[in-house]
Design a protein around this motif. Structure first.
Motif, PDB file in Angstrom:
ATOM      1  N   SER A 110      15.027  15.128  15.230  1.00 19.34           N
ATOM      2  CA  SER A 110      14.904  16.345  16.043  1.00 19.34           C
ATOM      3  C   SER A 110      14.921  17.551  15.116  1.00 19.34           C
ATOM      4  O   SER A 110      15.382  17.463  13.979  1.00 19.34           O
ATOM      5  N   HIS A 111      14.440  18.662  15.621  1.00 22.34           N
ATOM      6  CA  HIS A 111      14.516  19.876  14.809  1.00 22.34           C
ATOM      7  C   HIS A 111      15.961  20.369  14.760  1.00 22.34           C
ATOM      8  O   HIS A 111      16.530  20.529  13.683  1.00 22.34           O
ATOM      9  N   ALA A 112      16.554  20.605  15.898  1.00 16.78           N
ATOM     10  CA  ALA A 112      17.946  21.036  15.977  1.00 16.78           C
ATOM     11  C   ALA A 112      18.815  19.810  16.257  1.00 16.78           C
ATOM     12  O   ALA A 112      18.359  18.834  16.850  1.00 16.78           O
ATOM     13  N   PRO A 113      20.078  19.836  15.831  1.00 12.31           N
ATOM     14  CA  PRO A 113      20.942  18.682  16.090  1.00 12.31           C
ATOM     15  C   PRO A 113      21.145  18.459  17.586  1.00 12.31           C
ATOM     16  O   PRO A 113      21.162  19.410  18.366  1.00 12.31           O
ATOM     17  N   ILE A 114      21.290  17.193  17.959  1.00  9.25           N
ATOM     18  CA  ILE A 114      21.516  16.870  19.366  1.00  9.25           C
ATOM     19  C   ILE A 114      23.022  16.743  19.626  1.00  9.25           C
ATOM     20  O   ILE A 114      23.820  16.634  18.691  1.00  9.25           O
ATOM     21  N   HIS A 115      23.383  16.761  20.882  1.00  7.09           N
ATOM     22  CA  HIS A 115      24.791  16.686  21.275  1.00  7.09           C
ATOM     23  C   HIS A 115      25.387  15.343  20.857  1.00  7.09           C
ATOM     24  O   HIS A 115      24.730  14.305  20.994  1.00  7.09           O
ATOM     25  N   PRO A 116      26.631  15.326  20.366  1.00  4.21           N
ATOM     26  CA  PRO A 116      27.242  14.074  19.907  1.00  4.21           C
ATOM     27  C   PRO A 116      27.290  12.970  20.962  1.00  4.21           C
ATOM     28  O   PRO A 116      27.189  11.795  20.624  1.00  4.21           O
ATOM     29  N   GLU A 117      27.407  13.346  22.227  1.00  2.00           N
ATOM     30  CA  GLU A 117      27.448  12.326  23.285  1.00  2.00           C
ATOM     31  C   GLU A 117      26.104  11.629  23.470  1.00  2.00           C
ATOM     32  O   GLU A 117      26.037  10.588  24.119  1.00  2.00           O
ATOM     33  N   GLU A 118      25.051  12.194  22.915  1.00  3.41           N
ATOM     34  CA  GLU A 118      23.711  11.616  23.041  1.00  3.41           C
ATOM     35  C   GLU A 118      23.303  10.763  21.838  1.00  3.41           C
ATOM     36  O   GLU A 118      22.202  10.235  21.802  1.00  3.41           O
ATOM     37  N   LEU A 119      24.173  10.626  20.854  1.00  2.00           N
ATOM     38  CA  LEU A 119      23.819   9.886  19.641  1.00  2.00           C
ATOM     39  C   LEU A 119      23.701   8.378  19.880  1.00  2.00           C
ATOM     40  O   LEU A 119      22.871   7.718  19.252  1.00  2.00           O
ATOM     41  N   PHE A 120      24.541   7.822  20.742  1.00  2.00           N
ATOM     42  CA  PHE A 120      24.492   6.385  21.052  1.00  2.00           C
ATOM     43  C   PHE A 120      24.443   5.531  19.784  1.00  2.00           C
ATOM     44  O   PHE A 120      23.563   4.681  19.610  1.00  2.00           O
ATOM     45  N   ASN A 121      25.404   5.766  18.883  1.00  2.00           N
ATOM     46  CA  ASN A 121      25.554   4.997  17.646  1.00  2.00           C
ATOM     47  C   ASN A 121      24.367   5.130  16.681  1.00  2.00           C
ATOM     48  O   ASN A 121      24.108   4.220  15.904  1.00  2.00           O
ATOM     49  N   LYS A 122      23.670   6.220  16.746  1.00  2.00           N
ATOM     50  CA  LYS A 122      22.565   6.482  15.811  1.00  2.00           C
ATOM     51  C   LYS A 122      22.896   7.717  14.981  1.00  2.00           C
ATOM     52  O   LYS A 122      23.786   8.488  15.311  1.00  2.00           O
ATOM     53  N   VAL A 123      22.168   7.888  13.905  1.00  2.00           N
ATOM     54  CA  VAL A 123      22.282   9.062  13.048  1.00  2.00           C
ATOM     55  C   VAL A 123      21.191  10.044  13.454  1.00  2.00           C
ATOM     56  O   VAL A 123      20.051   9.652  13.690  1.00  2.00           O
ATOM     57  N   ASN A 124      21.551  11.321  13.535  1.00  2.00           N
ATOM     58  CA  ASN A 124      20.584  12.363  13.879  1.00  2.00           C
ATOM     59  C   ASN A 124      20.130  13.073  12.607  1.00  2.00           C
ATOM     60  O   ASN A 124      20.894  13.775  11.961  1.00  2.00           O
ATOM     61  N   ILE A 125      18.869  12.851  12.236  1.00  2.00           N
ATOM     62  CA  ILE A 125      18.265  13.599  11.138  1.00  2.00           C
ATOM     63  C   ILE A 125      17.632  14.843  11.765  1.00  2.00           C
ATOM     64  O   ILE A 125      16.873  14.727  12.725  1.00  2.00           O
ATOM     65  N   HIS A 126      17.959  15.996  11.228  1.00  2.00           N
ATOM     66  CA  HIS A 126      17.529  17.257  11.835  1.00  2.00           C
ATOM     67  C   HIS A 126      17.371  18.324  10.776  1.00  2.00           C
ATOM     68  O   HIS A 126      17.647  18.122   9.598  1.00  2.00           O
ATOM     69  N   GLY A 127      16.942  19.486  11.204  1.00  2.00           N
ATOM     70  CA  GLY A 127      16.857  20.669  10.365  1.00  2.00           C
ATOM     71  C   GLY A 127      17.529  21.808  11.099  1.00  2.00           C
ATOM     72  O   GLY A 127      18.608  21.653  11.656  1.00  2.00           O
ATOM     73  N   HIS A 128      16.873  22.949  11.129  1.00  2.00           N
ATOM     74  CA  HIS A 128      17.237  24.120  11.916  1.00  2.00           C
ATOM     75  C   HIS A 128      18.436  24.888  11.352  1.00  2.00           C
ATOM     76  O   HIS A 128      18.374  26.100  11.250  1.00  2.00           O
ATOM     77  N   MET A 129      19.492  24.220  10.993  1.00  2.00           N
ATOM     78  CA  MET A 129      20.705  24.899  10.531  1.00  2.00           C
ATOM     79  C   MET A 129      20.548  25.256   9.053  1.00  2.00           C
ATOM     80  O   MET A 129      20.491  24.380   8.204  1.00  2.00           O
ATOM     81  N   HIS A 130      20.515  26.558   8.768  1.00  2.00           N
ATOM     82  CA  HIS A 130      20.293  27.023   7.404  1.00  2.00           C
ATOM     83  C   HIS A 130      21.581  27.221   6.624  1.00  2.00           C
ATOM     84  O   HIS A 130      21.595  27.049   5.414  1.00  2.00           O
ATOM     85  N   LYS A 131      22.635  27.618   7.286  1.00  2.00           N
ATOM     86  CA  LYS A 131      23.845  28.032   6.578  1.00  2.00           C
ATOM     87  C   LYS A 131      25.016  27.070   6.708  1.00  2.00           C
ATOM     88  O   LYS A 131      25.958  27.156   5.940  1.00  2.00           O
TER      89      LYS A 131
END
Length: 176
Positions: A110-131
């Motif tokens: 995803s571009h922005a991180p997803i909510h932790p409750e939606e991970l379902f034991n997966k890793v979220n690779i994302h961007g969006h957060m610069h700082k």
């Protein structure tokens, strides 16, 4: 062997990028650094997963088109806010995905991180957060501010060689 790379938030041709990206002295320096690393790492038959906000305008898309690799876009917030048309995006990317991709091997893309409750034991690779990085090993930020202005191998994310939960941006040598 074809490799898979991950990158986000290049903001190619964004005139104000030096205000937001301490690693760059100018818009041209931003482009130079990113394209230099891309060309030195990515081969023609590799795939580059682009996690959004890659180009600020049509000129940025032309630069992306010149770079090697098969490009896959997971759109970001700025991909819809610029003067770039869907047709121009389609000419730049080999594939354009929806906003959230269930990727083989236990990843959400995803571009922005997803909510932790939606991970379902997966890793979220994302961007969006610069700082800031999420201080949670289930999130991996591939924003160029964290990667030292270069794409990251998916295999390095999978193996744990590349992480961001324990990093801060602008530390160029934290990933080699």
């Amino acid at each position: 062997m074809n490799r898979i790379w991950c990158i986000s938030d290049a903001h190619l041709e964004h005139p104000a990028i030096p205000k937001f990206r301490p690693l760059c002295t100018s818009m041209d320096d931003n482009t130079r650094q990113i394209t230099h690393h891309w060309r030195s790492l990515v081969k023609k038959d590799d795939t580059v997963l682009c996690f959004g906000d890659m180009a600020w305008n049509q000129r940025g898309l032309i630069i992306l088109q010149s770079l090697p690799g098969r490009k896959v876009l997971i759109p970001g917030n700025h991909d819809h806010q610029t003067d770039v048309t869907p047709e121009e995006l389609a000419r730049t990317y080999d594939k354009i995905c929806g906003g959230l991709v269930n990727y083989p091997g236990g990843f959400w893309l995803s571009h922005a991180p997803i909510h932790p409750e939606e991970l379902f034991n997966k890793v979220n690779i994302h961007g969006h957060m610069h700082k800031n990085a999420l201080r949670d090993a289930r999130y991996v930020n591939v924003n160029v501010d964290f990667t030292g202005m270069k794409p990251v191998l998916l295999d390095d994310i999978r193996s744990g060689k590349y992480t961001t939960y324990d990093k801060v941006p602008y530390e160029v040598d934290h990933y080699r």
